[in-house]
Design a protein around this motif. Sequence first.
Motif, PDB file in Angstrom:
ATOM      1  N   LYS A  53       0.836  -1.209   0.000  1.00  0.00           N
ATOM      2  CA  LYS A  53       0.000   0.000   0.000  1.00  0.00           C
ATOM      3  C   LYS A  53       0.866   1.252   0.000  1.00  0.00           C
ATOM      4  O   LYS A  53       0.620   2.195  -0.752  1.00  0.00           O
ATOM      5  CB  LYS A  53      -0.911   0.025   1.228  1.00  0.00           C
ATOM      6  CG  LYS A  53      -2.059  -0.949   1.176  1.00  0.00           C
ATOM      7  CD  LYS A  53      -2.865  -0.864   2.448  1.00  0.00           C
ATOM      8  CE  LYS A  53      -3.963  -1.911   2.466  1.00  0.00           C
ATOM      9  NZ  LYS A  53      -4.723  -1.876   3.715  1.00  0.00           N
ATOM     10  N   GLY A  54       1.869   1.277   0.850  1.00  0.00           N
ATOM     11  CA  GLY A  54       2.756   2.428   0.923  1.00  0.00           C
ATOM     12  C   GLY A  54       3.491   2.657  -0.391  1.00  0.00           C
ATOM     13  O   GLY A  54       3.673   3.791  -0.819  1.00  0.00           O
ATOM     14  N   GLY A  55       3.898   1.587  -1.035  1.00  0.00           N
ATOM     15  CA  GLY A  55       4.590   1.707  -2.309  1.00  0.00           C
ATOM     16  C   GLY A  55       3.692   2.283  -3.386  1.00  0.00           C
ATOM     17  O   GLY A  55       4.119   3.112  -4.194  1.00  0.00           O
ATOM     18  N   ARG A  56       2.438   1.847  -3.401  1.00  0.00           N
ATOM     19  CA  ARG A  56       1.498   2.375  -4.408  1.00  0.00           C
ATOM     20  C   ARG A  56       1.242   3.863  -4.183  1.00  0.00           C
ATOM     21  O   ARG A  56       1.200   4.632  -5.127  1.00  0.00           O
ATOM     22  CB  ARG A  56       0.165   1.625  -4.325  1.00  0.00           C
ATOM     23  CG  ARG A  56       0.151   0.326  -5.085  1.00  0.00           C
ATOM     24  CD  ARG A  56      -1.249  -0.181  -5.283  1.00  0.00           C
ATOM     25  NE  ARG A  56      -1.952  -0.406  -4.033  1.00  0.00           N
ATOM     26  CZ  ARG A  56      -1.913  -1.516  -3.321  1.00  0.00           C
ATOM     27  NH1 ARG A  56      -1.165  -2.527  -3.726  1.00  0.00           N
ATOM     28  NH2 ARG A  56      -2.594  -1.640  -2.216  1.00  0.00           N
ATOM     29  N   ILE A  57       1.088   4.248  -2.936  1.00  0.00           N
ATOM     30  CA  ILE A  57       0.808   5.653  -2.634  1.00  0.00           C
ATOM     31  C   ILE A  57       1.986   6.531  -3.036  1.00  0.00           C
ATOM     32  O   ILE A  57       1.815   7.573  -3.651  1.00  0.00           O
ATOM     33  CB  ILE A  57       0.488   5.828  -1.128  1.00  0.00           C
ATOM     34  CG1 ILE A  57      -0.865   5.184  -0.822  1.00  0.00           C
ATOM     35  CG2 ILE A  57       0.483   7.277  -0.730  1.00  0.00           C
ATOM     36  CD1 ILE A  57      -1.157   5.042   0.641  1.00  0.00           C
ATOM     37  N   SER A  58       3.203   6.089  -2.725  1.00  0.00           N
ATOM     38  CA  SER A  58       4.362   6.936  -2.976  1.00  0.00           C
ATOM     39  C   SER A  58       4.682   7.043  -4.462  1.00  0.00           C
ATOM     40  O   SER A  58       5.354   7.970  -4.874  1.00  0.00           O
ATOM     41  CB  SER A  58       5.580   6.408  -2.218  1.00  0.00           C
ATOM     42  OG  SER A  58       5.968   5.150  -2.722  1.00  0.00           O
ATOM     43  N   ARG A  59       4.200   6.097  -5.281  1.00  0.00           N
ATOM     44  CA  ARG A  59       4.515   6.145  -6.708  1.00  0.00           C
ATOM     45  C   ARG A  59       3.477   6.914  -7.512  1.00  0.00           C
ATOM     46  O   ARG A  59       3.640   7.124  -8.698  1.00  0.00           O
ATOM     47  CB  ARG A  59       4.642   4.725  -7.266  1.00  0.00           C
ATOM     48  CG  ARG A  59       5.954   4.066  -6.893  1.00  0.00           C
ATOM     49  CD  ARG A  59       6.222   2.856  -7.744  1.00  0.00           C
ATOM     50  NE  ARG A  59       5.246   1.814  -7.546  1.00  0.00           N
ATOM     51  CZ  ARG A  59       5.340   0.826  -6.680  1.00  0.00           C
ATOM     52  NH1 ARG A  59       6.379   0.754  -5.893  1.00  0.00           N
ATOM     53  NH2 ARG A  59       4.409  -0.089  -6.578  1.00  0.00           N
ATOM     54  N   ARG A  60       2.397   7.293  -6.883  1.00  0.00           N
ATOM     55  CA  ARG A  60       1.363   8.042  -7.589  1.00  0.00           C
ATOM     56  C   ARG A  60       1.851   9.428  -7.945  1.00  0.00           C
ATOM     57  O   ARG A  60       2.578  10.055  -7.178  1.00  0.00           O
ATOM     58  CB  ARG A  60       0.140   8.203  -6.689  1.00  0.00           C
ATOM     59  CG  ARG A  60      -0.891   7.150  -6.918  1.00  0.00           C
ATOM     60  CD  ARG A  60      -2.158   7.542  -6.189  1.00  0.00           C
ATOM     61  NE  ARG A  60      -2.662   6.350  -5.543  1.00  0.00           N
ATOM     62  CZ  ARG A  60      -3.379   6.327  -4.467  1.00  0.00           C
ATOM     63  NH1 ARG A  60      -3.685   7.447  -3.853  1.00  0.00           N
ATOM     64  NH2 ARG A  60      -3.806   5.212  -3.966  1.00  0.00           N
TER      65      ARG A  60
END
Length: 68
Positions: A53-60
């Motif tokens: 989840k954290g990875g998806r948020i930071s790559r947006r």
Amino acid sequence: MAGTKAGAKKAAITNKTRHGADFYARIGRKGGKIGTTGGFYANRELARTAGAKGGRISRRGPAKKVTK
């Protein structure tokens, strides 16, 4: 001097002289023993999903305005 680095150093010296040189180690040990959650170490799958989840948020990218 409360809330400053100098005040914190003075407080640390006072705590160590009043309560012993291992004052901070003892209070840290007490807190560690009280903890019952175990954190991510106890649940590897939870750690995996949280990291994803954290990875998806930071790559947006930046938010896009919707025009109609």
